[in-house]
Design a protein around this motif. Structure first.
Motif, short mmCIF file in Angstrom:
data_model
loop_
_atom_site.label_atom_id
_atom_site.label_comp_id
_atom_site.label_asym_id
_atom_site.label_seq_id
_atom_site.Cartn_x
_atom_site.Cartn_y
_atom_site.Cartn_z
N LEU A 94 -6.08 -0.74 5.52
CA LEU A 94 -5.26 0.11 4.68
C LEU A 94 -5.57 1.60 4.84
CD1 LEU A 94 -5.09 -1.99 1.40
CD2 LEU A 94 -3.44 -1.86 3.26
N GLN A 95 -6.84 1.96 4.85
CA GLN A 95 -7.21 3.37 4.95
C GLN A 95 -7.54 3.81 6.38
OE1 GLN A 95 -6.81 5.65 2.79
NE2 GLN A 95 -8.11 5.52 0.98
N TRP B 67 0.83 -1.21 0.00
CA TRP B 67 0.00 0.00 0.00
C TRP B 67 0.86 1.26 0.00
CZ3 TRP B 67 -4.64 2.27 -0.32
CH2 TRP B 67 -4.90 3.42 0.43
N ASP B 68 1.84 1.30 0.88
CA ASP B 68 2.71 2.48 0.97
C ASP B 68 3.50 2.68 -0.33
OD1 ASP B 68 1.87 2.97 3.57
OD2 ASP B 68 3.54 1.89 4.49
N ALA B 69 3.95 1.57 -0.92
CA ALA B 69 4.74 1.67 -2.15
C ALA B 69 3.89 2.14 -3.32
CB ALA B 69 5.37 0.31 -2.47
N VAL B 70 2.65 1.64 -3.41
CA VAL B 70 1.77 2.06 -4.50
C VAL B 70 1.38 3.52 -4.34
CG1 VAL B 70 -0.47 1.69 -5.60
CG2 VAL B 70 0.94 -0.27 -4.94
N ARG B 71 1.10 3.94 -3.11
CA ARG B 71 0.75 5.34 -2.89
C ARG B 71 1.90 6.25 -3.32
NH1 ARG B 71 -4.24 6.87 0.34
NH2 ARG B 71 -3.92 8.47 -1.23
N TYR C 97 -10.34 8.02 -7.04
CA TYR C 97 -8.99 7.52 -6.77
C TYR C 97 -8.90 6.89 -5.38
CZ TYR C 97 -3.95 7.56 -5.89
OH TYR C 97 -2.66 7.20 -5.57
N GLU C 98 -9.30 7.63 -4.34
CA GLU C 98 -9.19 7.10 -2.99
C GLU C 98 -10.08 5.88 -2.79
OE1 GLU C 98 -7.10 7.79 -0.68
OE2 GLU C 98 -6.18 9.60 -1.48
N HIS C 99 -11.22 5.88 -3.45
CA HIS C 99 -12.14 4.73 -3.39
C HIS C 99 -11.43 3.48 -3.92
CE1 HIS C 99 -16.29 2.99 -4.78
NE2 HIS C 99 -15.40 2.02 -4.72
N CYS C 100 -10.82 3.60 -5.09
CA CYS C 100 -10.29 2.42 -5.77
C CYS C 100 -9.00 1.89 -5.16
CB CYS C 100 -10.02 2.76 -7.24
SG CYS C 100 -11.50 3.01 -8.24
N LEU C 101 -8.17 2.77 -4.62
CA LEU C 101 -6.80 2.40 -4.32
C LEU C 101 -6.66 1.19 -3.38
CD1 LEU C 101 -4.06 3.40 -5.28
CD2 LEU C 101 -3.87 4.72 -3.16
N PRO C 102 -7.39 1.10 -2.28
CA PRO C 102 -7.21 -0.09 -1.44
C PRO C 102 -7.57 -1.39 -2.15
CG PRO C 102 -8.32 1.67 -0.24
CD PRO C 102 -8.30 2.08 -1.68
N PHE C 103 -8.67 -1.37 -2.92
CA PHE C 103 -9.06 -2.57 -3.66
C PHE C 103 -8.00 -2.92 -4.70
CE2 PHE C 103 -12.89 -0.41 -2.19
CZ PHE C 103 -13.54 -1.43 -1.50
N ASN C 104 -7.46 -1.89 -5.34
CA ASN C 104 -6.43 -2.11 -6.37
C ASN C 104 -5.18 -2.72 -5.79
OD1 ASN C 104 -8.27 -0.82 -7.99
ND2 ASN C 104 -7.02 0.98 -8.41
#
Length: 316
Positions: free
Chosen positions: A314-315, A261-265, A278-285
């Motif tokens: 994650l969030q 998660w930290d690396a993708v962010r 964006y914020e919605h999708c990111l954890p699922f992604n």
């Protein structure tokens, strides 16, 4: 939770646009909400993507009626996700078309997806009480099929896994326009929670090879002209790669989901933080990218409970 779950905090009404992307071919878009398409034939109309509820489908039908009084005969669904399919009953179409893979995914995980998406994005389920049940196709195809709306030809085909395993694209040859579903997005995050990162780039290559003159993406504005099409495909590719590669590097060294998660962010925030959902999708992604990098080919089924647990991890 530190952030409102998924898109529960997004209650702002979006401005609808209805652009003619080719003669008698229209893109219904709404500032990053799910798009629909309209293809007018000699005697009838084909709709691409149903919206999430019959009430929201009426907004598409209103735009259709502003340009034609021909009956709606066909509804094509590019994949199985609830926000795309559950409004189907409003159109009264004689044929509802999906790939056979997409239909199998309705059977396997359609109810779980409905429950999950309803929790994630309540605004898109306005009038949810009018949904009669899961949407099932009347017609399926394995690789491709052609529909004639009188003399107008419409080609529907699978060109590779991407957003889901059952993605279809719809091409109108006489105007060289394509509806890509969520394989291509424009200034909207790609939802990759049910995706196939390793295949997505090749699927984008297949769309690029078609050299279409316009694309109606899954989310974002209509893309008119080859330059706009190429730009959106490149941006989609960058989003997918920027999500998968950092997560894969973490997985390869035995790191944790939180480290992924930290690396993708770190890779995605500077480029995509202002994109719709964006914020919605990111954890699922990130969760899906981490799974795929560890050899899980078939995306795990998202349930309302799994959504909340992952979001908190994650969030939270």
């Amino acid at each position: 939770m530190a952030k409102a779950f998924a898109s529960q905090g997004d209650m702002t009404e979006k401005t609808i646009t209805f652009d003619e992307v080719g003669r008698g071919v229209y893109a219904f878009t709404a500032e990053g909400d799910p798009n629909s398409g309209v293809i007018i034939g000699d005697d009838s109309v084909m709709i691409v993507e149903a919206q999430a509820t019959p009430r929201l489908a009426q907004k598409v039908i209103e735009r259709v009626r502003s340009v034609t009084d021909k009956p709606i005969s066909h509804l094509v669904l590019t994949h199985y996700h609830a926000v795309r399919v559950l409004g189907a009953s409003a159109y009264g179409a004689g044929q509802i078309i999906m790939s056979d893979t997409a239909r199998a995914m309705v059977a396997e995980r359609g109810q779980e997806d409905w429950d999950s998406e309803f929790q994630r994005f309540p605004r898109l389920f306005e009038g949810h009480e009018s949904i009669p049940g899961l949407t099932w196709p009347t017609t399926t195809f394995s690789e491709s099929m052609t529909v004639y709306l009188g003399t107008r030809r419409v080609d529907i085909r699978k060109i590779g896994r991407a957003h889901t395993a059952g993605d279809a694209v719809i091409h109108v040859p006489d105007e060289n326009v394509m509806f890509t579903g969520d394989i291509v997005e424009d200034r909207s995050a790609c939802y990759c929670g049910d995706g196939h990162f390793g295949d997505w780039g090749r699927t984008l290559d297949a769309i690029l090879a078609c050299e279409v003159d316009a694309v109606a993406p899954g989310r974002g504005g209509a893309l008119i002209g080859k330059e706009a099409v190429q730009r959106a495909i490149a941006s989609t590719r960058d989003f997918v790669d920027s999500t998968y590669r950092p997560a894969a590097r973490v997985a390869a060294r035995g790191g944790s989901l939180k480290e992924a998660w930290d690396a993708v962010r770190a890779a995605c925030d500077p480029k995509f933080a202002d994109y719709a959902i964006y914020e919605h999708c990111l954890p699922f992604n990130v969760a899906r990218a981490f799974d795929e990098a560890r050899g899980i080919d078939t995306p795990r089924i998202w349930t309302a409970q799994r959504d909340l647990e992952m979001w908190e991890a994650l969030q939270g």
